[in-house]
Design a protein around this motif. Structure first.
Motif, mmCIF file in Angstrom:
data_model
loop_
_atom_site.group_PDB
_atom_site.id
_atom_site.type_symbol
_atom_site.label_atom_id
_atom_site.label_comp_id
_atom_site.label_asym_id
_atom_site.label_seq_id
_atom_site.Cartn_x
_atom_site.Cartn_y
_atom_site.Cartn_z
ATOM 1 N N ASP A 1 0.684 -0.625 0.550
ATOM 2 C CA ASP A 1 -0.136 -0.027 0.241
ATOM 3 C C ASP A 1 0.599 1.109 -0.009
ATOM 4 O OD1 ASP A 1 1.245 -0.263 2.697
ATOM 5 O OD2 ASP A 1 -0.786 -0.142 3.146
ATOM 6 N N SER A 2 2.161 0.888 -0.389
ATOM 7 C CA SER A 2 3.664 2.308 -0.083
ATOM 8 C C SER A 2 2.878 2.534 -1.086
ATOM 9 C CB SER A 2 4.367 2.158 1.032
ATOM 10 O OG SER A 2 5.391 0.755 0.761
ATOM 11 N N ALA A 3 3.344 2.079 -2.400
ATOM 12 C CA ALA A 3 3.417 1.497 -3.451
ATOM 13 C C ALA A 3 3.211 2.991 -4.059
ATOM 14 C CB ALA A 3 3.408 -0.113 -4.466
ATOM 15 N N HIS A 4 3.880 4.123 -5.220
ATOM 16 C CA HIS A 4 3.332 4.886 -5.924
ATOM 17 C C HIS A 4 2.201 4.026 -6.304
ATOM 18 C CE1 HIS A 4 3.349 7.565 -10.264
ATOM 19 N NE2 HIS A 4 4.200 8.455 -8.857
ATOM 20 N N GLY A 5 0.953 4.986 -7.089
ATOM 21 C CA GLY A 5 -0.147 4.651 -7.650
ATOM 22 C C GLY A 5 0.109 3.876 -9.151
ATOM 23 N N THR A 6 1.100 4.431 -9.336
ATOM 24 C CA THR A 6 1.033 3.576 -11.630
ATOM 25 C C THR A 6 1.018 2.237 -10.627
ATOM 26 O OG1 THR A 6 3.409 4.046 -11.115
ATOM 27 C CG2 THR A 6 1.824 5.415 -12.363
ATOM 28 N N ASN A 7 1.525 1.614 -9.840
ATOM 29 C CA ASN A 7 2.082 0.146 -10.072
ATOM 30 C C ASN A 7 1.169 -0.854 -10.340
ATOM 31 O OD1 ASN A 7 4.829 0.587 -7.298
ATOM 32 N ND2 ASN A 7 4.149 0.894 -9.263
ATOM 33 N N PRO A 8 -0.037 -0.006 -8.599
ATOM 34 C CA PRO A 8 -1.430 -0.893 -8.882
ATOM 35 C C PRO A 8 -2.370 -1.010 -10.236
ATOM 36 C CG PRO A 8 -1.852 0.557 -7.581
ATOM 37 C CD PRO A 8 -0.418 0.304 -8.294
ATOM 38 N N ALA A 9 -1.860 0.167 -11.102
ATOM 39 C CA ALA A 9 -2.549 0.332 -12.185
ATOM 40 C C ALA A 9 -1.681 0.330 -13.174
ATOM 41 C CB ALA A 9 -2.296 1.725 -12.771
ATOM 42 N N SER A 10 -0.784 -0.816 -13.699
ATOM 43 C CA SER A 10 -0.251 -1.175 -14.721
ATOM 44 C C SER A 10 -0.108 -2.440 -14.839
ATOM 45 C CB SER A 10 1.407 -0.926 -14.702
ATOM 46 O OG SER A 10 2.036 -0.429 -13.736
ATOM 47 N N SER A 11 -0.112 -3.051 -13.003
ATOM 48 C CA SER A 11 -0.052 -4.380 -13.028
ATOM 49 C C SER A 11 -2.004 -4.807 -13.523
ATOM 50 C CB SER A 11 -0.027 -4.807 -11.083
ATOM 51 O OG SER A 11 1.333 -4.506 -10.890
ATOM 52 N N ALA A 12 -2.882 -4.488 -12.560
ATOM 53 C CA ALA A 12 -4.098 -4.687 -13.489
ATOM 54 C C ALA A 12 -3.911 -4.673 -14.915
ATOM 55 C CB ALA A 12 -4.735 -3.891 -13.048
ATOM 56 N N MET A 13 -3.782 -3.246 -15.320
ATOM 57 C CA MET A 13 -3.785 -3.598 -17.358
ATOM 58 C C MET A 13 -3.062 -4.471 -17.636
ATOM 59 S SD MET A 13 -2.801 0.055 -19.019
ATOM 60 C CE MET A 13 -3.517 0.839 -20.313
ATOM 61 N N SER A 14 -1.788 -5.241 -16.908
ATOM 62 C CA SER A 14 -1.833 -6.509 -17.837
ATOM 63 C C SER A 14 -2.251 -7.478 -17.317
ATOM 64 C CB SER A 14 -0.156 -7.057 -17.513
ATOM 65 O OG SER A 14 -0.368 -7.214 -15.360
ATOM 66 N N GLY A 15 -3.401 -7.336 -17.236
ATOM 67 C CA GLY A 15 -4.445 -8.392 -16.531
ATOM 68 C C GLY A 15 -4.611 -9.456 -15.636
ATOM 69 N N MET A 16 -3.343 -8.691 -14.963
ATOM 70 C CA MET A 16 -2.921 -9.272 -13.722
ATOM 71 C C MET A 16 -4.258 -9.240 -12.475
ATOM 72 S SD MET A 16 -0.109 -11.267 -13.898
ATOM 73 C CE MET A 16 0.150 -11.358 -15.594
ATOM 74 N N ARG A 17 -4.536 -9.888 -11.220
ATOM 75 C CA ARG A 17 -5.218 -9.528 -10.341
ATOM 76 C C ARG A 17 -4.274 -9.336 -9.234
ATOM 77 N NH1 ARG A 17 -6.516 -12.956 -5.761
ATOM 78 N NH2 ARG A 17 -5.596 -14.738 -6.402
ATOM 79 N N VAL A 18 -4.532 -8.310 -8.461
ATOM 80 C CA VAL A 18 -3.623 -6.968 -7.971
ATOM 81 C C VAL A 18 -4.083 -7.178 -6.523
ATOM 82 C CG1 VAL A 18 -2.803 -4.789 -6.746
ATOM 83 C CG2 VAL A 18 -3.455 -5.224 -9.728
ATOM 84 N N VAL A 19 -3.884 -7.438 -5.683
ATOM 85 C CA VAL A 19 -3.419 -7.549 -4.170
ATOM 86 C C VAL A 19 -2.646 -6.796 -3.407
ATOM 87 C CG1 VAL A 19 -3.254 -9.819 -2.161
ATOM 88 C CG2 VAL A 19 -4.917 -9.802 -4.618
ATOM 89 N N GLU A 20 -3.118 -6.111 -2.386
ATOM 90 C CA GLU A 20 -2.567 -5.261 -1.744
ATOM 91 C C GLU A 20 -2.437 -5.511 0.098
ATOM 92 O OE1 GLU A 20 -3.826 -0.282 -1.230
ATOM 93 O OE2 GLU A 20 -4.278 -1.452 0.297
ATOM 94 N N ILE A 21 -0.818 -5.389 -0.257
ATOM 95 C CA ILE A 21 -0.360 -5.793 1.338
ATOM 96 C C ILE A 21 0.301 -4.642 1.953
ATOM 97 C CG2 ILE A 21 1.495 -6.831 2.478
ATOM 98 C CD1 ILE A 21 0.183 -8.889 0.421
ATOM 99 N N PRO A 22 -0.827 -4.575 2.479
ATOM 100 C CA PRO A 22 -0.761 -3.191 4.039
ATOM 101 C C PRO A 22 1.456 -2.944 4.428
ATOM 102 C CG PRO A 22 -1.510 -5.045 5.040
ATOM 103 C CD PRO A 22 -1.260 -6.179 3.396
ATOM 104 N N SER A 23 1.615 -1.784 4.430
ATOM 105 C CA SER A 23 2.616 -1.613 5.708
ATOM 106 C C SER A 23 2.581 -1.784 7.092
ATOM 107 C CB SER A 23 2.772 0.110 5.306
ATOM 108 O OG SER A 23 2.800 0.623 3.822
ATOM 109 N N ASP A 24 3.374 -1.913 7.347
ATOM 110 C CA ASP A 24 3.966 -2.175 9.308
ATOM 111 C C ASP A 24 4.126 -0.595 9.486
ATOM 112 O OD1 ASP A 24 6.052 -1.920 8.736
ATOM 113 O OD2 ASP A 24 7.340 -3.854 9.308
ATOM 114 N N ALA A 25 4.050 -1.096 11.076
ATOM 115 C CA ALA A 25 3.803 0.897 12.022
ATOM 116 C C ALA A 25 5.723 1.532 11.460
ATOM 117 C CB ALA A 25 3.960 0.964 13.275
#
Ligand SMILES: *Cc1c(COP(=O)(O)O)cnc(C)c1O
Length: 492
Positions: A167-191
């Motif tokens: 969830d600390s990734a740049h916004g383009t990361n989930p977008a480009s992954s999804a665009m390639s047809g992949m299922r994107v799963v978000e991983i949370p950050s710790d404290a």
């Protein structure tokens, strides 16, 4: 939202009936009527002189803030000073006058430039192969994910369809992954702003294509358990993609290849000093480890003949054996490559390392100057940027947006607002390595004054900016109802 305040006579009508910038010579052929319907009489063109046009556009250009005007701490954008020698090199006629369809033997110099840039980027990233084709960072990400998918498929491993993105990734990361047809799963950050390792491991199964990680992440923090993260993904048969858009934090100090990454992209238009923003051309080369070299997009520049009579190698374009194919027409954005190679050659290895040291020093200097005034939720040694909260419990009603708008009164470009999403009212500040201590001090002083105003006189923030030609705009309306032409058709 109130009406936009306009403080200068900007909207004075310049058009005056009959005024002209060009005068055509008298016709030396017989006059004839144009076919009916060809000329639209209803098209309202401004009637202006040449000097009106020049002044209009020059004035408009002065409304813009640029890195050549003042400090531009726009987080994750690396708006640093771009050396002007880059421009001189990119404008050499030998580079500007070649055509992408010329035969290879006639563009050996351009190919050599690309080849050496590929080689330097390999060395800088610690990877085995590079493609210069992708047109920008997000395009590099898409290319990288397609390479990862092709790799799994080539091994008959067809069930993998999941990409993990912190969830600390740049916004383009989930977008480009999804665009390639992949299922994107978000991983949370710790404290501490690292990836939550347990949550990551729980997702590492045999459907994993890989992990796309921005490191340092958008909190400006280096992942403290990077080796364990890479190991967990590799153990599940996945690949690790590194978003290296902001490599100015790591240049000459740490390499993705040495951390076990499989694919990375770099933003030549950030780290390697090409002016960007406003849609300017970018370049997002992708570098891969040995086992992915065969999948790189085509073409790659290679030495095709070592021993020419004149002692110079011959360069040519080659297609990797299992290439995912083309991702861009022709060669990619060549002008950006010229600037990047110029930058690398002028700085040399020591200079590149100094870039990273200064980028990190500047960010930490500012972070410490501001930490008593602004809440910095993940407050530890940062890399090229850090994220503060633009809000105080005892100053209700003041938002990050107000702080940003007020900063404009001091002549500074605002930081990135409202990103990353894991920090409320985020102000993401990236000073870059090219700023002096004086500039950082002036910025910190402005930020502190704004914090005082937020508590004592919040109105001055709500009404900011006060010194710009335009006051605060209704951002939603401005985005949805763009008026880009001289004539407002909506009002017709
Ligand atoms: C800017 C940026 C990108 C996207 O790059 P573009 O060239 O704008 O597509 C991706 N990741 C990070 C970390 C960035 O800072």
């Amino acid at each position: 939202m109130s009406e936009i305040k306009i403080r200068e006579p900007l909207l004075v009508e310049l058009s005056s009936p009959g005024r002209r910038a060009v005068r055509f010579p008298a016709a030396d052929v017989p006059l004839a009527d144009l076919p009916a319907g060809l000329v639209r009489d209803d098209l309202p063109l401004p009637e202006v002189s040449e000097v009106d046009v020049v002044r209009h556009y020059t004035r408009l250009s002065q409304f813009n803030h640029g890195v050549d005007i003042n400090f531009y701490p726009l987080g994750s954008c690396t708006m640093k000073y771009n050396p002007k020698i880059n421009e001189d090199m990119a404008r050499l006629p030998g580079f500007t006058q070649v055509h992408p369809l010329q035969p290879e033997e006639t563009v050996q110099g351009a190919l050599a430039l690309m080849y050496y840039l590929q080689e330097y980027l390999k060395e800088i990233t610690g990877m085995a192969g590079v493609s210069l084709q992708p047109a920008a960072g997000a395009h590099g990400e898409l290319t990288g994910v397609l390479i990862m998918r092709a790799y799994h498929r080539s091994r008959g491993d067809t069930k993998r369809n999941k990409i993990l993105v912190p969830d600390s990734a740049h916004g383009t990361n989930p977008a480009s992954s999804a665009m390639s047809g992949m299922r994107v799963v978000e991983i949370p950050s710790d404290a501490r702003g690292n990836i939550d390792l347990e949550k990551l491991k729980a997702e590492c199964d045999d459907t994993l294509v890989g992990l796309m990680i921005t490191n340092p992440n958008t909190l400006g923090l280096f992942e403290e358990h990077i080796e364990e993260v890479v190991q967990a993904v590799h153990d599940a048969g996945g690949l690790v993609y590194g978003d290296g858009a902001n490599l100015n934090a790591l240049l000459g100090i740490a390499r993705f290849g040495d951390m076990g990454f499989d694919v990375v992209h770099l933003n030549l238009h950030k780290t390697f000093s090409t002016p960007h923003g406003g849609g300017g051309p970018g370049s997002g080369p992708v570098a891969v480890a040995e086992h992915l070299v065969d999948f790189l997009p085509s073409p790659i520049v290679a030495v095709v003949d070592e021993d020419e009579e004149d002692g110079l190698p011959t360069f040519g374009l080659v297609t990797p054996k299992r290439s995912i194919g083309r991702v861009k027409a022709f060669y990619g954005h060549f002008g950006v490559m010229v600037r990047a190679l110029t930058y690398i050659l002028i700085l040399g290895a020591d200079g590149l390392r100094q870039v990273a040291e200064d980028a990190v020093l500047n960010a930490n200097y500012l972070r410490v100057l501001l930490q008593d005034t602004y809440h910095i939720p993940y407050n530890r040694l940062c890399k090229h940027e850090f994220v503060a909260e633009g809000r105080w419990e005892d100053a209700p009603g003041v938002r990050a947006l107000d702080i940003s708008k007020r900063l404009m009164d001091f002549g500074f470009h605002p930081p990135t607002n409202y990103f990353p999403l894991i920090v409320p009212e985020a102000l993401m500040i990236e000073p870059t390595e090219t700023e002096s201590k004086d500039t950082l001090d002036a910025f910190a002083a402005a930020m502190k004054q704004i914090a005082r105003e937020a508590h004592e006189n919040p109105e001055v923030l709500h009404e900011a900016p006060h010194t710009t030609p335009f006051g605060r705009v209704d951002e939603v309306k401005a985005a949805r109802e763009l008026v880009l032409t001289w004539f407002d058709w909506a009002k017709k």
